[in-house]
Design a protein around this motif. Structure first.
Motif, mmCIF file in Angstrom:
data_model
loop_
_atom_site.group_PDB
_atom_site.id
_atom_site.type_symbol
_atom_site.label_atom_id
_atom_site.label_comp_id
_atom_site.label_asym_id
_atom_site.label_seq_id
_atom_site.Cartn_x
_atom_site.Cartn_y
_atom_site.Cartn_z
ATOM 1 N N PHE A 77 21.342 -20.779 12.355
ATOM 2 C CA PHE A 77 20.068 -21.068 11.698
ATOM 3 C C PHE A 77 19.030 -21.563 12.706
ATOM 4 N N THR A 78 18.818 -20.741 13.708
ATOM 5 C CA THR A 78 17.820 -20.987 14.747
ATOM 6 C C THR A 78 16.996 -19.726 14.920
ATOM 7 N N GLN A 79 15.874 -19.842 15.600
ATOM 8 C CA GLN A 79 15.005 -18.693 15.799
ATOM 9 C C GLN A 79 15.674 -17.613 16.642
ATOM 10 N N GLU A 80 16.681 -17.973 17.420
ATOM 11 C CA GLU A 80 17.392 -16.971 18.213
ATOM 12 C C GLU A 80 18.105 -15.972 17.322
ATOM 13 N N PHE A 81 18.615 -16.432 16.172
ATOM 14 C CA PHE A 81 19.455 -15.569 15.346
ATOM 15 C C PHE A 81 18.897 -15.252 13.956
ATOM 16 N N SER A 82 17.964 -16.040 13.445
ATOM 17 C CA SER A 82 17.548 -15.862 12.049
ATOM 18 C C SER A 82 16.045 -15.984 11.870
ATOM 19 N N ARG A 83 15.534 -15.239 10.882
ATOM 20 C CA ARG A 83 14.129 -15.349 10.512
ATOM 21 C C ARG A 83 13.948 -16.316 9.341
ATOM 22 N N ARG A 84 14.903 -16.359 8.433
ATOM 23 C CA ARG A 84 14.863 -17.297 7.324
ATOM 24 C C ARG A 84 16.304 -17.561 6.879
ATOM 25 N N SER A 85 16.496 -18.593 6.078
ATOM 26 C CA SER A 85 17.872 -18.944 5.704
ATOM 27 C C SER A 85 17.921 -19.512 4.299
ATOM 28 N N VAL A 86 19.107 -19.403 3.716
ATOM 29 C CA VAL A 86 19.397 -20.008 2.411
ATOM 30 C C VAL A 86 20.653 -20.849 2.587
ATOM 31 N N LEU A 97 29.936 -17.150 16.701
ATOM 32 C CA LEU A 97 28.727 -17.781 17.214
ATOM 33 C C LEU A 97 28.937 -18.390 18.596
ATOM 34 N N VAL A 98 30.084 -18.995 18.821
ATOM 35 C CA VAL A 98 30.314 -19.623 20.129
ATOM 36 C C VAL A 98 30.837 -18.636 21.165
ATOM 37 N N ARG A 99 31.305 -17.474 20.712
ATOM 38 C CA ARG A 99 31.840 -16.469 21.631
ATOM 39 C C ARG A 99 30.923 -15.252 21.768
ATOM 40 N N HIS A 100 29.666 -15.437 21.409
ATOM 41 C CA HIS A 100 28.613 -14.443 21.685
ATOM 42 C C HIS A 100 28.773 -13.132 20.921
ATOM 43 N N ARG A 101 29.452 -13.140 19.786
ATOM 44 C CA ARG A 101 29.690 -11.877 19.082
ATOM 45 C C ARG A 101 28.476 -11.378 18.305
ATOM 46 N N VAL A 102 27.525 -12.270 17.999
ATOM 47 C CA VAL A 102 26.322 -11.818 17.291
ATOM 48 C C VAL A 102 25.092 -11.865 18.194
ATOM 49 N N ASP A 103 25.309 -12.010 19.491
ATOM 50 C CA ASP A 103 24.184 -11.991 20.422
ATOM 51 C C ASP A 103 23.467 -10.643 20.347
ATOM 52 N N GLY A 104 22.150 -10.694 20.455
ATOM 53 C CA GLY A 104 21.364 -9.470 20.388
ATOM 54 C C GLY A 104 20.970 -9.086 18.980
ATOM 55 N N LEU A 105 21.356 -9.901 17.995
ATOM 56 C CA LEU A 105 20.990 -9.654 16.593
ATOM 57 C C LEU A 105 20.073 -10.768 16.105
ATOM 58 N N VAL A 106 19.121 -10.406 15.250
ATOM 59 C CA VAL A 106 18.335 -11.388 14.522
ATOM 60 C C VAL A 106 18.456 -11.047 13.039
ATOM 61 N N PHE A 107 19.021 -11.967 12.274
ATOM 62 C CA PHE A 107 19.239 -11.733 10.849
ATOM 63 C C PHE A 107 17.947 -11.994 10.084
ATOM 64 N N ASP A 108 17.603 -11.077 9.208
ATOM 65 C CA ASP A 108 16.414 -11.287 8.380
ATOM 66 C C ASP A 108 16.617 -12.469 7.450
ATOM 67 N N VAL A 109 17.805 -12.569 6.871
ATOM 68 C CA VAL A 109 18.159 -13.735 6.055
ATOM 69 C C VAL A 109 19.597 -14.130 6.393
ATOM 70 N N ALA A 110 19.789 -15.403 6.712
ATOM 71 C CA ALA A 110 21.132 -15.925 6.979
ATOM 72 C C ALA A 110 21.497 -16.922 5.888
ATOM 73 N N GLY A 111 22.737 -16.879 5.428
ATOM 74 C CA GLY A 111 23.182 -17.761 4.356
ATOM 75 C C GLY A 111 24.325 -18.656 4.788
#
Length: 477
Positions: free
Chosen positions: A221-230, A181-195
């Protein structure tokens, strides 16, 4: 596919030096370069990517993006921090935002690998073709490959998603580390569900405090990366994470735990989940794994699948997670391999086995060049439940392994006598010693190596397979 001019315009990179060329993929390692690739040359831990430019060109790189001008026979793009845009460029080039894949992501300290494994298994059993990216391995169809990082570098991750899509996958499951997360490895992705699994002491050598560590995890767990979370709410860190998620993802985060949107109870018959939807998972996976399976099930419910489908799928899933309380053989004494490398992970695994076996021997090492303060806590956690602890080496890296062992031993001595400790530097000898010590009705918990096939010593990764060493100690191989 994009041209260098389109990339330069989209990311405000000025005019590319050199002729315009078409780009079909992106790589941050010269080893991942293929013909038509944009090679992203960044500063690594030991060297700069520019040092490998000739290798990248030989492998087919069509252009290079770096933080400095460079003389090359291919087009050159320059940005002050290429890593910060590499993920977004990868998505732009490979079209991974428009694949239609349903993407699940899981972060936390302990339990990430088990949760993504269960997610993947449940999806497959529901008839959803899915790919997996975990710290243990990546999987597309029946092809598995060992992982190098918990979460791949962004270009590699986007390529994996593209390959999953090409193979006909409809979903992807990704293990997400704080470093990713801090090294930009998931940049450009939006997770439908993040846990979120949990937060316990780890990586404080990098993050400095639990608050900083929590903040890094919370960015998922922000709008940049996720649509919903558990969010698994099992302690104050879970409560804080849920509060942060609700501030950044209004109306979409749900809590898993007592007095939350979902709750779960574990019995010898399985896991009962109650709340927004109710279901029963008729699998006894033990208390440690139950919360990971519950989290995976609720994430799938929140993705839109029915409770009936999830319950039915749970009947047929594979529950043996590689390197996570993995039973080496039915031969006695039982040896369990576990990746536990945090105090809580050691304690929970040890507690579970101590309730099942009359005698528990723990083989325990710790990593060098990592959070040194947790070593005494790991020793204390092992000493609370083990009849005997064999202290050994894991990944000393650049540190003196004797000093690492001394920290672990200091923790054990806080809760147990000196007679309950053996110190053996060689882990192959240590596991054999544990077999000699355990006796009838006992078990051995080997904390640390998990699924790994190497030991890191003085800058070198030396082959070492704990699974094979354990079987050898049992005279099985």
């Amino acid at each position: 596919m994009r041209t260098t001019s389109e990339i330069a315009e989209a990311f405000d990179l000025g005019v590319p030096v050199g002729n315009q060329v078409e780009i079909t993929s992106v790589a941050i390692s010269s080893l991942d370069v293929a013909p038509g690739c944009l090679f992203v040359a960044v500063q690594g831990e030991k060297a700069h990517g520019i040092d490998f430019l000739s290798s990248a060109i030989a492998a087919g790189a069509s252009a290079v993006l770096s933080d400095r001008p460079v003389q090359a026979d291919i087009p050159v793009l320059v940005h002050e921090d290429p890593r910060s845009i590499a993920g977004h460029i990868s998505a732009f080039v490979m079209g991974t935002m428009d694949l239609g894949l349903q993407v699940f992501g899981v972060t936390g300290t302990n339990g990430k690998t088990s949760t993504v494994f269960f997610l993947h298994q449940l999806l497959i059993q529901m008839g959803v073709k899915a790919g997996l990216s975990s710290s243990a391995f990546t999987q597309i169809d029946n092809h598995r490959a060992d992982s190098v990082l918990t979460t791949p570098e962004a270009p590699r991750l986007h390529r994996l998603l593209s390959e999953m899509n090409d193979a006909g996958a409809k979903a992807a499951v990704v293990e997400v580390s704080a470093q990713a997360l801090v090294r930009h490895r998931v940049d450009g992705l939006v997770f439908d569900v993040a846990g979120f699994t949990n937060l316990t002491r780890d990586h404080l050598d990098e993050f400095g405090s639990m608050e900083n560590y929590l903040s890094a995890k919370a960015s998922l767990f922000t709008q940049e990366f996720s649509r919903r979370s558990v969010i698994n709410v099992e302690d104050r860190f879970g409560e804080q994470m849920l509060e942060l998620a609700r501030a950044k993802l209004p109306d979409h985060p749900v809590g898993l735990g007592p007095n939350q949107d979902y709750s779960f109870e574990v019995s010898g018959d399985g896991i009962k989940i109650a709340g927004k939807q109710e279901l029963f998972l008729a699998r006894d996976v033990g208390p440690l794994m139950s919360k990971n399976l519950a989290l995976a099930a609720v994430m799938i419910l929140e993705a839109g699948y029915t409770a009936e489908a999830v319950s039915a799928a749970a009947l047929d899933i594979e529950t043996l997670v590689p390197g996570r309380l993995e039973l080496v053989s039915e031969s006695t004494p039982h040896i369990y391999l576990d990746y536990a490398h945090t105090p809580q992970a050691v304690e929970l695994a040890a507690q579970e086995l101590s309730e099942k076996y009359s005698n528990l021997v723990i083989v325990l090492g710790a990593s060098g060049d990592r959070d040194s303060g947790k070593r005494i806590e790991m020793g204390r956690a092992a000493g609370k439940f083990a009849n005997h602890v064999v202290v050994t080496d894991q990944h000393p890296r650049s540190e003196d392994p004797a000093l690492i062992r001394a920290s672990i031993i200091a923790g054990i001595l806080e809760v147990g006598p000196d007679s309950s400790i053996s110190e053996i530097d060689d882990p192959a000898v240590a596991i054999s010693k544990a077999v000699d010590l355990v006796g009838d009705g006992g078990a051995i918990l080997w904390c640390g190596p998990g699924h790994l096939k190497y030991r890191e010593i003085k800058g070198k990764k030396l082959p070492f397979d704990a699974y094979l060493q354990a079987r050898k100690a049992l005279n099985l191989d």
